[in-house]
Design a protein around this motif. Structure first.
Motif, PDB file in Angstrom:
ATOM      1  N   VAL A 133       0.942  -1.276   0.141  1.00  0.00           N
ATOM      2  CA  VAL A 133      -0.112   0.381  -0.393  1.00  0.00           C
ATOM      3  C   VAL A 133       1.202   0.862   0.388  1.00  0.00           C
ATOM      4  N   ALA A 134       2.084   1.150   0.463  1.00  0.00           N
ATOM      5  CA  ALA A 134       2.637   2.468   0.791  1.00  0.00           C
ATOM      6  C   ALA A 134       3.688   2.705  -0.253  1.00  0.00           C
ATOM      7  N   HIS A 135       4.138   1.625  -1.092  1.00  0.00           N
ATOM      8  CA  HIS A 135       4.533   1.973  -2.094  1.00  0.00           C
ATOM      9  C   HIS A 135       3.881   2.516  -2.856  1.00  0.00           C
ATOM     10  N   ALA A 136       2.272   1.950  -3.386  1.00  0.00           N
ATOM     11  CA  ALA A 136       1.563   2.464  -4.263  1.00  0.00           C
ATOM     12  C   ALA A 136       1.464   3.674  -3.895  1.00  0.00           C
ATOM     13  N   VAL A 148       1.387   0.713  10.444  1.00  0.00           N
ATOM     14  CA  VAL A 148       0.927  -0.949  10.127  1.00  0.00           C
ATOM     15  C   VAL A 148       1.036  -1.179  11.540  1.00  0.00           C
ATOM     16  N   PHE A 149       0.346  -1.815  12.174  1.00  0.00           N
ATOM     17  CA  PHE A 149       0.683  -2.228  13.771  1.00  0.00           C
ATOM     18  C   PHE A 149       0.787  -3.758  13.718  1.00  0.00           C
ATOM     19  N   ILE A 150       1.803  -4.454  14.673  1.00  0.00           N
ATOM     20  CA  ILE A 150       1.836  -6.119  14.996  1.00  0.00           C
ATOM     21  C   ILE A 150       2.438  -6.015  16.449  1.00  0.00           C
ATOM     22  N   PRO A 173       6.895   5.051   1.979  1.00  0.00           N
ATOM     23  CA  PRO A 173       6.284   5.898   3.082  1.00  0.00           C
ATOM     24  C   PRO A 173       5.246   4.791   4.328  1.00  0.00           C
ATOM     25  N   LEU A 174       6.228   4.048   5.279  1.00  0.00           N
ATOM     26  CA  LEU A 174       5.305   3.461   5.861  1.00  0.00           C
ATOM     27  C   LEU A 174       6.190   3.383   7.722  1.00  0.00           C
ATOM     28  N   LEU A 175       4.911   3.043   8.210  1.00  0.00           N
ATOM     29  CA  LEU A 175       5.339   2.983   9.644  1.00  0.00           C
ATOM     30  C   LEU A 175       5.180   1.984  10.173  1.00  0.00           C
ATOM     31  N   VAL A 176       6.260   1.058  10.824  1.00  0.00           N
ATOM     32  CA  VAL A 176       5.680  -0.261  11.188  1.00  0.00           C
ATOM     33  C   VAL A 176       5.891  -0.377  12.296  1.00  0.00           C
ATOM     34  N   GLU A 235      11.816   9.430   2.664  1.00  0.00           N
ATOM     35  CA  GLU A 235      12.861   9.144   3.390  1.00  0.00           C
ATOM     36  C   GLU A 235      12.298   7.992   3.607  1.00  0.00           C
ATOM     37  N   GLY A 236      12.123   6.593   3.888  1.00  0.00           N
ATOM     38  CA  GLY A 236      11.488   5.668   3.319  1.00  0.00           C
ATOM     39  C   GLY A 236      10.822   4.964   5.024  1.00  0.00           C
ATOM     40  N   PRO A 237      11.088   3.960   4.659  1.00  0.00           N
ATOM     41  CA  PRO A 237       9.772   3.528   6.748  1.00  0.00           C
ATOM     42  C   PRO A 237      10.794   3.655   8.191  1.00  0.00           C
TER      43      PRO A 237
END
Length: 345
Positions: A133-136, A148-150, A173-176, A235-237
């Motif tokens: 999703v973030a890449h899209a 995203v949560f884990i 652009p992802l927050l893990v 700047e990425g995840p």
């Protein structure tokens, strides 16, 4: 690795708070709103008016702090089954969440203005999907991030590592967000891994890893906001480890007394994120008993109205089971849908 913290256990600021008074008040209200839903949802479950429910008591700040730095109509939220607090803060209607935990199709999906994927029950599958999703979003040139949560147990799954690697390689652009609550159901974190901090795993993918006090709303919000700004800048995840504790059972059908001591839970109750945030507001002169009472009445009225709305939902129709899967039905789904409508399969 240092743990980011802004408030002590009583809510006294340890340093300058990078949030406005309005944000602090909004943050406390979001915490109380999430806690109120959680407590009342458990009552509904005991009454037979809700299915198996995964409570999140004690973990509100770790979820709310992240959701507060997102915009529901622009960003995306991919929660696991315990992130009801994040969903509430992100904009999901309470009535829809009640229906969701009733396994009612009326509770599936999100309103058009809320970019949230349905709660994930399988462990860790949401991470590579969130990376996608973030890449899209990045390929589309959108100024948006995905969060995203884990849980700590989920970081032992292969999907977690594959998702982080993909997000890192493509600067997604992802927050893990890892809610390290000490337990993967009945397995303690120290029996799952040898690293002292899950955030250290970020080094293997060349991305930042931050450990934050997950019961400190100010700290979580600040860290998540910086990570989101970094992601929006291309700047990425970022891997965020929120240290917290699951005070309640794993689900409404779990007995935590079988695998942990009551003393352990009681020690964490003294670090309650809501009590801490209330202490912060009191210390800053922003809160009093009258405001607390008014907020409690407001939250109860909202929940009662949500239950009434959920109770009025139409009975689910058989064909709804094949909806809310793809944007356009695949041939086998379309055949099933036609059949359930009384046509030929």
């Amino acid at each position: 690795m240092d743990t980011v913290r802004y408030l002590d256990d009583d809510g006294k600021p340890l340093r300058d708070i990078p949030l406005s008074e309005e944000e602090l008040l909004a943050g406390y209200r979001a915490l109380r709103r999430a806690r109120h839903f959680d407590e009342r949802a458990l009552v509904l479950q005991r009454q037979g008016r809700l299915g198996v429910y995964p409570p999140f008591r004690g973990q509100e700040a770790a979820q709310v702090g992240v959701a507060l730095c997102l915009e529901p109509s622009r960003d995306w939220l991919l929660p696991s089954y315990r992130e009801t607090a994040a969903a509430i803060t992100f904009g999901m209607p309470l009535s829809k969440l009640i229906l969701s935990w009733r396994a009612d199709p009326a509770g599936w999906g999100a309103p058009p203005e809320v970019n949230m994927v349905q709660f994930y029950i399988p462990i860790a599958t949401q991470v590579p999907q969130a990376a996608g999703v973030a890449h899209a979003l990045r390929l589309q040139g959108k100024d948006a991030v995905a969060a995203v949560f884990i849980g700590d147990g989920g970081t032992s799954e292969g999907d977690f590592h594959e998702g982080l690697n993909f997000a890192s390689v493509f600067d997604a652009p992802l927050l893990v967000v890892v809610q390290n609550n000490g337990w993967a159901i009945s397995v303690p974190t120290q029996k799952q891994m040898k690293v002292q901090r899950i955030a250290l795993k970020a080094q293997g993918y060349g991305i930042p890893g931050v450990t934050v006090d997950g019961n400190d709303l100010v700290a979580v919000w600040t860290v998540a906001r910086k990570a989101a700004a970094r992601a929006r800048a291309g700047e990425g995840p970022t891997l965020i480890e929120a240290l917290t504790y699951r005070v309640a059972p794993h689900t409404s059908s779990d007995d935590p007394g079988r695998y942990r001591t009551e003393d352990e839970a009681e020690a964490w109750k003294k670090r309650d994120p809501i009590d801490r945030m209330r202490g912060c507001l009191l210390h800053l002169g922003l809160w009093d008993e009258e405001k607390e009472r008014a907020l409690s009445e407001e939250l109860e009225a909202e929940f009662v109205a949500a239950v009434e709305e959920a109770d009025k939902a139409s009975e689910p129709r058989p064909w709804e089971i094949v909806e809310q899967v793809y944007a356009e039905m695949q041939p086998d789904q379309q055949a099933a849908w036609n059949y359930l409508h009384g046509g030929e399969a």
